[in-house]
Motif scaffolding. Structure first.
Motif, mmCIF file in Angstrom:
data_model
loop_
_atom_site.group_PDB
_atom_site.id
_atom_site.type_symbol
_atom_site.label_atom_id
_atom_site.label_comp_id
_atom_site.label_asym_id
_atom_site.label_seq_id
_atom_site.Cartn_x
_atom_site.Cartn_y
_atom_site.Cartn_z
ATOM 1 N N GLU A 219 0.820 -1.212 0.000
ATOM 2 C CA GLU A 219 0.000 0.000 0.000
ATOM 3 C C GLU A 219 0.856 1.264 0.000
ATOM 4 O O GLU A 219 0.334 2.367 -0.123
ATOM 5 N N GLN A 220 2.161 1.085 0.175
ATOM 6 C CA GLN A 220 3.004 2.267 0.359
ATOM 7 C C GLN A 220 3.716 2.680 -0.932
ATOM 8 O O GLN A 220 4.013 1.836 -1.774
ATOM 9 N N THR A 221 4.005 3.965 -1.044
ATOM 10 C CA THR A 221 4.850 4.419 -2.156
ATOM 11 C C THR A 221 5.996 5.260 -1.589
ATOM 12 O O THR A 221 5.837 5.948 -0.579
ATOM 13 N N PHE A 222 7.131 5.168 -2.265
ATOM 14 C CA PHE A 222 8.311 5.938 -1.870
ATOM 15 C C PHE A 222 8.928 6.534 -3.126
ATOM 16 O O PHE A 222 8.853 5.931 -4.204
ATOM 17 N N THR A 223 9.553 7.683 -2.962
ATOM 18 C CA THR A 223 10.199 8.319 -4.105
ATOM 19 C C THR A 223 11.683 8.496 -3.809
ATOM 20 O O THR A 223 12.052 8.864 -2.694
ATOM 21 N N GLY A 224 12.513 8.222 -4.818
ATOM 22 C CA GLY A 224 13.950 8.419 -4.662
ATOM 23 C C GLY A 224 14.533 9.030 -5.924
ATOM 24 O O GLY A 224 13.969 8.884 -7.009
ATOM 25 N N ARG A 225 15.696 9.679 -5.753
ATOM 26 C CA ARG A 225 16.375 10.174 -6.962
ATOM 27 C C ARG A 225 17.018 9.012 -7.690
ATOM 28 O O ARG A 225 17.103 8.988 -8.902
ATOM 29 N N LYS A 226 17.481 8.042 -6.919
ATOM 30 C CA LYS A 226 18.123 6.847 -7.503
ATOM 31 C C LYS A 226 17.604 5.616 -6.775
ATOM 32 O O LYS A 226 17.204 5.690 -5.603
ATOM 33 N N LEU A 227 17.720 4.480 -7.479
ATOM 34 C CA LEU A 227 17.277 3.212 -6.904
ATOM 35 C C LEU A 227 18.387 2.178 -7.092
ATOM 36 O O LEU A 227 18.950 2.064 -8.179
ATOM 37 N N VAL A 228 18.699 1.432 -6.035
ATOM 38 C CA VAL A 228 19.665 0.326 -6.143
ATOM 39 C C VAL A 228 18.924 -0.980 -5.867
ATOM 40 O O VAL A 228 18.349 -1.151 -4.786
ATOM 41 N N LEU A 229 18.929 -1.878 -6.848
ATOM 42 C CA LEU A 229 18.291 -3.184 -6.657
ATOM 43 C C LEU A 229 19.355 -4.170 -6.180
ATOM 44 O O LEU A 229 20.167 -4.662 -6.973
ATOM 45 N N ALA A 230 19.343 -4.420 -4.873
ATOM 46 C CA ALA A 230 20.296 -5.369 -4.270
ATOM 47 C C ALA A 230 19.515 -6.608 -3.854
ATOM 48 O O ALA A 230 19.669 -7.126 -2.750
ATOM 49 N N THR A 231 18.687 -7.090 -4.765
ATOM 50 C CA THR A 231 17.768 -8.199 -4.462
ATOM 51 C C THR A 231 18.351 -9.541 -4.905
ATOM 52 O O THR A 231 17.631 -10.510 -5.039
ATOM 53 N N HIS A 232 19.634 -9.587 -5.153
ATOM 54 C CA HIS A 232 20.377 -10.765 -5.622
ATOM 55 C C HIS A 232 20.150 -10.995 -7.117
ATOM 56 O O HIS A 232 21.072 -11.282 -7.842
ATOM 57 N N ILE A 233 18.913 -10.934 -7.577
ATOM 58 C CA ILE A 233 18.589 -10.911 -9.009
ATOM 59 C C ILE A 233 17.492 -9.850 -9.113
ATOM 60 O O ILE A 233 16.646 -9.777 -8.235
ATOM 61 N N PRO A 234 17.500 -9.020 -10.159
ATOM 62 C CA PRO A 234 16.490 -7.953 -10.160
ATOM 63 C C PRO A 234 15.072 -8.499 -10.309
ATOM 64 O O PRO A 234 14.864 -9.481 -11.023
ATOM 65 N N PRO A 235 14.105 -7.881 -9.634
ATOM 66 C CA PRO A 235 12.713 -8.322 -9.805
ATOM 67 C C PRO A 235 12.202 -7.902 -11.174
ATOM 68 O O PRO A 235 12.794 -7.043 -11.827
ATOM 69 N N GLY A 236 11.090 -8.515 -11.611
ATOM 70 C CA GLY A 236 10.492 -8.144 -12.893
ATOM 71 C C GLY A 236 11.178 -8.852 -14.041
ATOM 72 O O GLY A 236 11.809 -9.889 -13.851
ATOM 73 N N ILE A 237 11.045 -8.304 -15.235
ATOM 74 C CA ILE A 237 11.580 -8.963 -16.435
ATOM 75 C C ILE A 237 12.729 -8.133 -16.970
ATOM 76 O O ILE A 237 12.568 -6.939 -17.214
ATOM 77 N N ASN A 238 13.887 -8.761 -17.118
ATOM 78 C CA ASN A 238 15.072 -8.006 -17.516
ATOM 79 C C ASN A 238 16.040 -8.922 -18.261
ATOM 80 O O ASN A 238 16.091 -10.124 -18.016
ATOM 81 N N LEU A 239 16.818 -8.307 -19.157
ATOM 82 C CA LEU A 239 17.849 -9.023 -19.909
ATOM 83 C C LEU A 239 18.768 -9.840 -18.992
ATOM 84 O O LEU A 239 19.245 -10.918 -19.362
ATOM 85 N N LEU A 240 18.992 -9.335 -17.780
ATOM 86 C CA LEU A 240 19.925 -10.025 -16.877
ATOM 87 C C LEU A 240 19.411 -11.404 -16.464
ATOM 88 O O LEU A 240 20.191 -12.257 -16.048
ATOM 89 N N HIS A 241 18.095 -11.630 -16.608
ATOM 90 C CA HIS A 241 17.582 -12.967 -16.288
ATOM 91 C C HIS A 241 18.045 -13.999 -17.316
ATOM 92 O O HIS A 241 18.045 -15.194 -17.052
ATOM 93 N N LEU A 242 18.428 -13.522 -18.499
ATOM 94 C CA LEU A 242 18.971 -14.441 -19.502
ATOM 95 C C LEU A 242 20.487 -14.571 -19.360
ATOM 96 O O LEU A 242 21.099 -15.430 -19.964
ATOM 97 N N ARG A 243 21.089 -13.683 -18.592
ATOM 98 C CA ARG A 243 22.550 -13.717 -18.444
ATOM 99 C C ARG A 243 22.991 -14.293 -17.105
ATOM 100 O O ARG A 243 24.183 -14.413 -16.846
ATOM 101 N N CYS A 244 22.046 -14.574 -16.225
ATOM 102 C CA CYS A 244 22.385 -15.143 -14.910
ATOM 103 C C CYS A 244 21.624 -16.452 -14.747
ATOM 104 O O CYS A 244 20.396 -16.461 -14.838
ATOM 105 N N ILE A 245 22.337 -17.524 -14.502
ATOM 106 C CA ILE A 245 21.698 -18.841 -14.399
ATOM 107 C C ILE A 245 21.501 -19.175 -12.917
ATOM 108 O O ILE A 245 22.479 -19.206 -12.164
ATOM 109 N N PRO A 246 20.250 -19.394 -12.478
ATOM 110 C CA PRO A 246 20.028 -19.684 -11.056
ATOM 111 C C PRO A 246 20.427 -21.108 -10.685
ATOM 112 O O PRO A 246 20.072 -22.055 -11.386
ATOM 113 N N TYR A 247 21.148 -21.244 -9.613
ATOM 114 C CA TYR A 247 21.582 -22.555 -9.092
ATOM 115 C C TYR A 247 21.189 -22.679 -7.625
ATOM 116 O O TYR A 247 21.102 -21.680 -6.912
ATOM 117 N N ARG A 248 21.013 -23.915 -7.167
ATOM 118 C CA ARG A 248 20.916 -24.213 -5.741
ATOM 119 C C ARG A 248 22.245 -24.831 -5.314
ATOM 120 O O ARG A 248 22.847 -25.599 -6.068
#
Ligand SMILES: Cc1cc2nc3c(=O)[nH]c(=O)nc-3n(C[C@H](O)[C@H](O)[C@H](O)COP(=O)(O)OP(=O)(O)OC[C@H]3O[C@@H](n4cnc5c(N)ncnc54)[C@H](O)[C@@H]3O)c2cc1C
Length: 509
Positions: A219-248
């Protein structure tokens, strides 16, 4: 004990309580919003707040919930991706920069433990990599040369201070080890003490650009001048999902029958390799061994992976008790180096750090130092090398193709067994399975009380079908590594939405 993204619990998560948040008030507008409460997010947040930015750290669950809580925390310059590969793909100057940055990351962690008097058992150690057959010996020879050329202090040794036989080994000095969560917590406290704000249980679900970056989290919104995605892999759909192979990868902690814990760091050269060290936690020494890696969602009976790891440990050590078994996720970059910098395909104000292989204590720290420089406009030699928008070197390309062959199979093959509903009755409590019932695919889980929970198996990220992970009791996507709890809630990025709930009326005991 703290919550984590799976059913098992790691040594570190077992021995720590919830982070005592002191950020009681928050605002809507910040200079920089950092998403993700692992080593990357927390270190980045602290460095940026120290640099004078007003920062907000958002964490979907709790600090240490992700792989930073499931790591084995070797601090090594001898990396998972060989220096031979780094040099081949990126050139010798880049290999030297990576070796230097890795050593700086260890020195930085040591400096933080001293500056903030962090009781995290930080100790220096040597690393040993050893070969057990001729082929491995040749590869070790090449790696010794490449690592030396990159600037590491490598020497040949005849034997290992370990009850494992080998035909050759190298020793690299200047490594270290620590307990990751006490370190993470003290950095987070330091961040709060200088005015940084942390919000837990706040999952970011939408990122928009309206001159600034607007973040929606529930329910919350926040505004920033910049955003850093330190989520281990970025959320959503991105080219990096094709360049990073998930392993256990699988890990266990054990008490040994005699007090002969190996004090250094050890790596064999099996495929997948085993990694070994020890750590004192709350006055007790533990042997910590990892291995049995596989692509996420590609093994259903992951309990077997734990058994195999356990058998390997029993073969080499006199074990009194295995105290913890856990698995966790990592992301293998197709060309061998992480992606740190501006997120491809996004506005210039979004930054990312991903693709750390099994070296995210090091690369998460390197990311924080590099992102601080980038946001302050300070030149850094790693900016070009680790640029997420870099062209794929040729050597990475073949990995890229073979990984995407798996993805294509998932898209096209749809090899879901046409099991009928009676299979539901076969499910043991705690088990899950994807079944087809009246042409509809369902991911069904039977809880400990015998109640069935059913969700759509279609991953909300890019529509692959999830598979059951028996060890972690989770639904894992084989395409890009999104993971869900038995009732479909998001455990790991890149998914941001839960699996669709389906209704199963019956209770089968
Ligand atoms: C078994 C295993 C052993 C390893 N051993 C080592 C080792 O010995 N040495 C080493 O250097 N590395 C090791 N690694 C790798 C290393 O642990 C990881 O690369 C590192 O912990 C990643 O840290 P991170 O902060 O980037 O991600 P994480 O620790 O995973 O943190 C990401 C956080 O982001 C949060 N998040 C995700 N999506 C959202 C969202 N939408 N909104 C808000 N928050 C969100 C998650 O809840 C999570 O807490 C190992 C990895 C594995 C799997």
């Amino acid at each position: 004990m703290i919550n984590r993204d799976g059913y098992t619990i790691s040594l570190w998560q077992q021995h720590i309580s919830a982070f005592p948040l002191s950020s009681t008030r928050h605002e809507q507008v910040y200079d920089i919003i950092i998403v993700g409460g692992g080593i990357t997010g927390v270190t980045t947040a602290l460095l940026l707040q120290e640099a004078g930015f007003k920062c907000l750290l958002l964490e979907a669950a709790n600090l240490g919930y992700g792989t930073t809580g499931g790591t084995t925390a070797h601090l090594n310059t001898l990396l998972d991706v060989s220096y031979e590969t780094i040099e081949k793909n990126f050139g010798l100057p880049a290999a030297r920069s990576i070796a230097k940055a890795s050593a700086n990351a260890i020195a930085f962690i040591e400096k933080m433990t001293q500056e903030y008097s962090i009781d995290c058992g930080f100790n220096t150690a040597d690393a040993y990599q050893y070969a057990q057959n001729k082929e491995q010996d040749e590869a070790l020879d090449r790696e010794a040369t490449a690592a030396t050329n990159a600037g590491l202090d490598v020497s040949r040794v005849a034997t290992l201070p370990l009850p494992i036989s080998c035909i050759s080994a190298i020793q690299v000095k200047g490594q270290a080890k620590f307990s990751p969560l006490p370190y993470l917590y003290e950095l987070a406290k330091a961040f709060e003490n200088i005015g940084g704000v942390i919000l837990e249980n706040t999952r970011v679900t939408k990122i928009e650009h309206k001159g600034k970056v607007e973040i929606t989290a529930g329910e919350q919104t926040f505004t920033g001048r910049k955003l850093v995605l330190a989520t281990h892999i970025p959320p959503g759909i991105n080219l990096l999902h094709l360049r990073c192979i998930p392993y256990r990868s699988y890990a266990l902690a054990a008490r040994l029958a005699q007090n002969d814990y190996p004090q250094d760091l050890y790596y064999d050269m099996e495929e997948p390799f085993h990694y070994i060290r020890s750590q004192e936690v709350d006055g007790q020494q533990y042997l910590i061994v990892g291995g049995e890696d596989h692509k996420t969602g590609h093994h259903e009976n992951t309990t077997l992976c734990f058994r195999q790891l356990e058998a390997w440990v029993h073969k080499h050590f006199k074990v009194e008790e295995i105290t913890q078994r856990w698995s966790s996720q990592f992301y293998e970059p197709v060309d061998g180096l992480p992606y740190i910098g501006q997120l491809p395909g996004e506005e210039e104000d979004v930054y990312v750090a991903t693709g750390f292989s099994g070296n995210g204590m090091i690369y998460g720290t390197i990311a924080a130092l590099l992102l601080r420089d980038m946001l302050l406009g300070v030149p850094n030699e790693l900016e070009m090398i680790l640029d997420p928008n870099r062209l794929k070197p040729i050597a990475g390309f073949s990995n890229f193709i073979s990984h995407n062959a798996d993805v294509a199979m998932q898209f096209v093959g749809k090899l879901i067994p046409a099991a009928s509903l009676h299979l539901l009755a076969d499910l043991a409590p705690g088990e899950g399975r994807v079944i087809t019932y009246e042409s509809e695919k369902m991911a069904v889980y039977k809880d400990e009380t015998g109640e069935l929970h059913s969700v759509s198996p279609v991953c909300t990220h890019l529509k692959c079908d999830v598979n059951w992970n028996s060890g972690e009791r989770s639904w894992d996507c084989p395409c890009h590594g999104a993971r869900y709890s038995p009732d479909g809630q998001v455990l790991n990025c890149p998914a941001t939405m839960a699996l669709q709930a389906l209704h199963v009326a019956a209770t089968v005991k």
